[in-house]
Design a protein around this motif. Sequence first.
Motif, PDB file in Angstrom:
ATOM      1  N   SER A 470       0.926 -14.649   0.052  1.00 16.43           N
ATOM      2  CA  SER A 470      -0.233 -14.155   0.804  1.00 16.43           C
ATOM      3  C   SER A 470      -0.779 -12.848   0.209  1.00 16.43           C
ATOM      4  O   SER A 470      -0.234 -12.302  -0.758  1.00 16.43           O
ATOM      5  CB  SER A 470       0.079 -13.964   2.300  1.00 16.43           C
ATOM      6  N   LEU A 471      -1.845 -12.372   0.829  1.00 12.16           N
ATOM      7  CA  LEU A 471      -2.436 -11.083   0.440  1.00 12.16           C
ATOM      8  C   LEU A 471      -1.435  -9.944   0.563  1.00 12.16           C
ATOM      9  O   LEU A 471      -1.492  -8.962  -0.184  1.00 12.16           O
ATOM     10  CB  LEU A 471      -3.604 -10.768   1.370  1.00 12.16           C
ATOM     11  N   HIS A 472      -0.514 -10.072   1.523  1.00 17.23           N
ATOM     12  CA  HIS A 472       0.421  -8.977   1.790  1.00 17.23           C
ATOM     13  C   HIS A 472       1.331  -8.683   0.599  1.00 17.23           C
ATOM     14  O   HIS A 472       1.812  -7.565   0.450  1.00 17.23           O
ATOM     15  CB  HIS A 472       1.270  -9.285   3.025  1.00 17.23           C
ATOM     16  N   ALA A 473       1.560  -9.686  -0.261  1.00 23.31           N
ATOM     17  CA  ALA A 473       2.435  -9.456  -1.423  1.00 23.31           C
ATOM     18  C   ALA A 473       1.844  -8.393  -2.336  1.00 23.31           C
ATOM     19  O   ALA A 473       2.574  -7.673  -3.031  1.00 23.31           O
ATOM     20  CB  ALA A 473       2.639 -10.755  -2.189  1.00 23.31           C
ATOM     21  N   LEU A 474       0.531  -8.264  -2.332  1.00 24.10           N
ATOM     22  CA  LEU A 474      -0.106  -7.298  -3.236  1.00 24.10           C
ATOM     23  C   LEU A 474       0.254  -5.865  -2.867  1.00 24.10           C
ATOM     24  O   LEU A 474       0.186  -4.968  -3.705  1.00 24.10           O
ATOM     25  CB  LEU A 474      -1.622  -7.489  -3.225  1.00 24.10           C
ATOM     26  N   GLU A 475       0.631  -5.681  -1.597  1.00 26.37           N
ATOM     27  CA  GLU A 475       0.996  -4.323  -1.174  1.00 26.37           C
ATOM     28  C   GLU A 475       2.199  -3.806  -1.965  1.00 26.37           C
ATOM     29  O   GLU A 475       2.377  -2.607  -2.144  1.00 26.37           O
ATOM     30  CB  GLU A 475       1.299  -4.302   0.333  1.00 26.37           C
ATOM     31  N   LYS A 476       3.030  -4.731  -2.439  1.00 20.30           N
ATOM     32  CA  LYS A 476       4.217  -4.297  -3.182  1.00 20.30           C
ATOM     33  C   LYS A 476       3.866  -3.789  -4.576  1.00 20.30           C
ATOM     34  O   LYS A 476       4.630  -3.054  -5.181  1.00 20.30           O
ATOM     35  CB  LYS A 476       5.175  -5.479  -3.349  1.00 20.30           C
ATOM     36  N   PHE A 477       2.737  -4.238  -5.080  1.00 23.49           N
ATOM     37  CA  PHE A 477       2.428  -3.985  -6.486  1.00 23.49           C
ATOM     38  C   PHE A 477       1.249  -3.043  -6.672  1.00 23.49           C
ATOM     39  O   PHE A 477       0.719  -2.905  -7.766  1.00 23.49           O
ATOM     40  CB  PHE A 477       2.183  -5.322  -7.195  1.00 23.49           C
ATOM     41  N   THR A 478       0.814  -2.420  -5.591  1.00 18.14           N
ATOM     42  CA  THR A 478      -0.326  -1.504  -5.678  1.00 18.14           C
ATOM     43  C   THR A 478      -0.026  -0.211  -4.922  1.00 18.14           C
ATOM     44  O   THR A 478       0.772  -0.194  -3.982  1.00 18.14           O
ATOM     45  CB  THR A 478      -1.601  -2.147  -5.078  1.00 18.14           C
ATOM     46  N   GLU A 479      -0.670   0.847  -5.361  1.00 21.55           N
ATOM     47  CA  GLU A 479      -0.639   2.111  -4.614  1.00 21.55           C
ATOM     48  C   GLU A 479      -2.025   2.310  -4.011  1.00 21.55           C
ATOM     49  O   GLU A 479      -3.030   1.931  -4.609  1.00 21.55           O
ATOM     50  CB  GLU A 479      -0.353   3.281  -5.566  1.00 21.55           C
ATOM     51  N   LEU A 480      -2.056   2.939  -2.858  1.00 19.68           N
ATOM     52  CA  LEU A 480      -3.342   3.278  -2.264  1.00 19.68           C
ATOM     53  C   LEU A 480      -3.721   4.679  -2.708  1.00 19.68           C
ATOM     54  O   LEU A 480      -2.912   5.608  -2.635  1.00 19.68           O
ATOM     55  CB  LEU A 480      -3.252   3.265  -0.740  1.00 19.68           C
ATOM     56  N   LYS A 481      -4.946   4.840  -3.167  1.00 18.49           N
ATOM     57  CA  LYS A 481      -5.411   6.181  -3.532  1.00 18.49           C
ATOM     58  C   LYS A 481      -6.610   6.559  -2.663  1.00 18.49           C
ATOM     59  O   LYS A 481      -7.552   5.779  -2.504  1.00 18.49           O
ATOM     60  CB  LYS A 481      -5.844   6.226  -5.000  1.00 18.49           C
TER      61      LYS A 481
END
Length: 487
Positions: A470-481
């Motif tokens: 799902s979309l939620h997996a991307l949270e593991k591989f990205t930082e929020l700036k």
Amino acid sequence: MTDEWLRRAAALTFPAGHHLGGESNAGTAGTFPVISPRDGAVLTEVPDAGPAEVESAVRAARRAFDDGPWPRLEPAERGRILLRLADLVERDRDELALLISLEMGKPIKDSHGIELRAVINTLRYYGELADKLTDEAPQAGPDALALVTREPIGVVAAIVPWNFPLTLATWKVAAALAAGCTVVLKPAEQTPLSALRLGELGTEAGLPPGVFNVLAARGRAAGIALGKSPDVDVVAFTGSTEVGRHYLHYAADSNLKRVWLELGGKSPNLVLPDAPDLATAAATAAWGIFFNSGQMCTAPSRLLVHRSIAAEVVDAVVERAQAIRIGDPLDPATEMGPIATARQLASVEEHIASAGARLRTGGQRLDRPGFYLQPTVFDQVTPDMEICREEIFGPVLSVLTFDTLDEAVALANDSVYGLAAGLWTADLSTAHRVARRLKAGTVWVNCYEEGGLNVPFGGFKQSGNGRDKSLHALEKFTELKTTWIAL
Ligand code: NAD
């Protein structure tokens, strides 16, 4: 049909090197054997990754991230390359399915029909998603502009087990690549072949050198080196809770890399007296625990059944267990193949020998070469027994009975794990109310192991953190700036 798969297996050429910097690399640390559980024989030798190979894989991924085109590529172009990789996997589906069946014993109908389908779907899902993401511009008043952007986090070490070698790898690799990260994949030592082949296909699909590296490695040294590497930004791990814990230590002792864990389970499957169809509930309970020889993190290994229907349900599960066709994974009629390794078989047998509950069926290994074990069912299991508490990771079902709904929920939640749960009831309110009370990352109602790529997967409690799929997996591989601009 078996003959056809055997003929193709005999014609296979196995990957002979690590996949490093876009090339096959034989390394300098010697080789180790890959043993097929279908007959216990050595399939081939693959190179072992020593410190030099781990370092060069991490360096290649670091360079590809810091200086290479991948994180800076148009997201749509990243997506196109992932979609091309999906097409190549589809082209080579038979070969990849065979590699999995040979290296870990999954029946060919499942490696071809279930695992490879999941791999292709995963690559397509994240390929199509790559350019569909949007950043945020929260309200900041008339004199400022606020931007919240998602940036690829860096070098990802994906470390995976042997039970679904390519599915679990692509859940991580495809999401990480779509996000713009670079990857070092370390498959389990039992299943390096399919992963090495995936690495080669990645380069053929157009992934720039160093973006996707694959290391074959015996033992834990390579995993430890990746876990402690100062140049790895994220560990995405699937495996046992015990080893997952180590990765948290490695991160704490090194660069505080992000550690995402998909770990073990001891999932409850609750059959209430108003289950819509007891025959289906029983057949699904049996399928769930015996599929992939029980080597499933989500396996419904604790069957919790209401006392009033226990005899009927358990008899049906036992009947199904006895009818399962165990055999050569290359036979398309095989429903259950061997256990993946001699060590895993011995570990499952130890659990069976010390169970202390009533053995209803199974419990014996098959008298043939390879690591085959009968589907096994214990009833009269009590919550304190080891077979009720520990993840066995084999075709062993523990049956408990309950009298009240509160007792069922308490039994279900009485575990350090919280990966998944099953619930069988015809009452809509009960379904929702009980699902809310179950401490599990996924609750299946009147089914088991269902769902698409667009729903997250992962655990509560000691079954892990973060989510795959799902979309939620991307949270593991990205930082929020956050960028705050005064206007
Ligand atoms: P494992 O934890 O022994 O190994 C997983 C990976 O870690 C392998 O690549 C292995 O080489 C590496 N490793 C082993 N010991 C290490 C150490 N001390 N330091 C660093 N790396 C190390 O697991 P396994 O036996 O390969 O797989 C079975 C386990 O995986 C089960 O517990 C199962 O529940 C779990 N699993 C979880 C999920 C999930 O998504 N939650 C999915 C599949 C399997």
